[in-house]
Write a protein that holds these residues in place. Structure first.
Motif, PDB file in Angstrom:
ATOM      1  N   VAL A   1       0.872  -1.182   0.000  1.00 14.37           N
ATOM      2  CA  VAL A   1       0.000   0.000   0.000  1.00 14.37           C
ATOM      3  C   VAL A   1       0.904   1.226   0.000  1.00 14.37           C
ATOM      4  O   VAL A   1       1.719   1.401   0.898  1.00 14.37           O
ATOM      5  N   ILE A   2       0.783   2.047  -1.031  1.00 13.03           N
ATOM      6  CA  ILE A   2       1.581   3.278  -1.078  1.00 13.03           C
ATOM      7  C   ILE A   2       0.606   4.445  -0.901  1.00 13.03           C
ATOM      8  O   ILE A   2      -0.375   4.557  -1.650  1.00 13.03           O
ATOM      9  N   TYR A   3       0.840   5.287   0.092  1.00 16.28           N
ATOM     10  CA  TYR A   3      -0.073   6.398   0.344  1.00 16.28           C
ATOM     11  C   TYR A   3       0.735   7.659   0.615  1.00 16.28           C
ATOM     12  O   TYR A   3       1.926   7.602   0.932  1.00 16.28           O
ATOM     13  N   ASP A   4       0.060   8.795   0.481  1.00 19.68           N
ATOM     14  CA  ASP A   4       0.781  10.052   0.715  1.00 19.68           C
ATOM     15  C   ASP A   4       0.350  10.691   2.043  1.00 19.68           C
ATOM     16  O   ASP A   4      -0.625  10.243   2.669  1.00 19.68           O
ATOM     17  N   ASP A   5       1.106  11.703   2.446  1.00 22.60           N
ATOM     18  CA  ASP A   5       0.829  12.373   3.734  1.00 22.60           C
ATOM     19  C   ASP A   5      -0.610  12.886   3.789  1.00 22.60           C
ATOM     20  O   ASP A   5      -1.250  12.829   4.837  1.00 22.60           O
TER      21      ASP A   5
END
Ligand code: F6R
Length: 240
Positions: free
Chosen positions: A231-235
Motif C-alpha cells: 500500500v503506497i499512500y501520501d501524507d
C-alpha cells in the motif's frame, strides 16, 4: 500488507513506477493488472519517461485492466480503453493486441464477463495488479455491499461513485450507471497487489486498512487476506 508512506503525490507516483519497473526488468513478459482513475496517472507518466529515457521495454508485457463502463464504445473519450491508450499504451512499445480491457461494447455483458475471466485465467496469472481505491472503499468497481462477487461481472454503480466520477463528465447525467469489473477473486488472484492511495478524501478508507477487520462494506479490507499487498499512500491521505 506492507505500507509505504510518501510525502506527496509525486513521490507516490515515482515509488509505484519504480516497483513496476523492477517487475518488468525481472520478468520482461510480466502480466500487468492496470487501473484507471486519477490516482495512477502520475505512475503512468513515470513509466512513459522510463521507457523514453531509460529504454524500459514493454514489448513482451501483457496487460489486463480492471474495469470498463457499460455500455460504452471503446472509442468514446470517457471509456477506460481510451484512457489507457492516452495515458500509457500510445506512449510505450507495448503490443496493443496484448492489452486487454473488458469491452463496454459487448451485446451480451454476461458473455463478455465470462470471456474476460477466461482470458485472465489463460494469462498464467497477473504478476502485479495496480489498484486505486474509491472513497467508499471500492476496488475495481466492486462496490460496498452485503455480497461481493468473485469473478468479472456487471455492476450497478452506487450513487456515491457516480457523484465522485461526475468530475470527469460535463454533467452527472452523463456518467454511465453500470460497469463491467473484475471480481474480488479475479483481483485477489494476482501475485502482488500495488494499492495507491492519495489525497485527504481517502483518509477514512486508508485508516480502515490499518487494523485487521474485514468487511464487504469496505471491499478493500478483503485485501488484508492477500499475502503480498503493498500500500503506497501520501501524507495527505494519512493526515486527512
Ligand atoms: C479504476 C477503478 C476504480 C478507481 C477508484 C479511484 O479502474 O477501478 O476503483 O481506482 O474509483 O479513482 P481515483 O483514482 O480517480 O480516485
Amino acid at each position: 500488507m506492507r505500507f509505504i508512506q510518501c510525502k506527496d503525490y509525486a513521490e507516490l507516483s515515482l515509488t509505484a513506477a519504480k516497483i513496476m519497473q523492477e517487475k518488468i526488468i525481472q520478468k520482461p513478459n510480466a502480466v500487468l493488472g492496470l487501473a484507471t482513475g486519477s490516482t495512477p496517472v502520475g505512475m503512468y507518466q513515470n513509466l512513459v519517461k522510463m521507457h523514453r529515457e531509460e529504454g524500459l521495454d514493454f514489448s513482451a508485457v501483457s496487460s489486463y485492466n480492471l474495469d470498463e463502463y457499460y455500455p460504452l464504445s471503446s472509442d468514446d473519450s470517457q471509456s477506460y480503453r481510451y484512457f489507457m491508450n492516452q495515458n500509457l499504451f500510445d506512449h510505450i512499445n507495448i503490443d496493443k493486441s496484448r492489452t486487454h480491457v473488458p469491452s463496454g461494447e459487448a451485446k451480451d455483458p454476461e458473455a463478455e464477463c465470462a470471456r474476460y475471466e477466461e482470458l485472465l485465467a489463460s494469462s498464467g496469472g497477473v504478476d502485479i495488479q495496480v489498484l486505486g481505491i474509491g472513497e467508499n472503499g471500492h476496488i475495481g468497481f466492486n462496490e460496498p455491499a452485503d455480497i461481493l462477487h468473485a469473478k468479472t461481472h456487471l455492476i450497478h454503480l452506487t450513487q456515491d461513485t457516480i457523484a465522485v466520477n461526475a468530475r470527469f463528465f460535463e454533467k452527472i447525467e452523463d456518467v454511465p450507471t453500470k460497469a463491467l469489473t473484475m471480481g474480488m477473486g479475479s483481483i485477489m488472484s494476482a501475485k502482488t497487489i500495488l494499492l495507491l492511495i492519495s489525497g485527504a478524501k481517502k483518509h477514512r478508507v486508508l485508516r480502515s486498512l490499518f487494523d485487521d477487520s474485514i468487511t464487504t462494506q469496505i471491499p478493500a479490507t478483503l485485501l488484508k487476506t492477500h499475502s503480498d499487498v503493498i500500500v503506497i499512500y501520501d501524507d495527505a491521505a494519512y493526515h486527512g
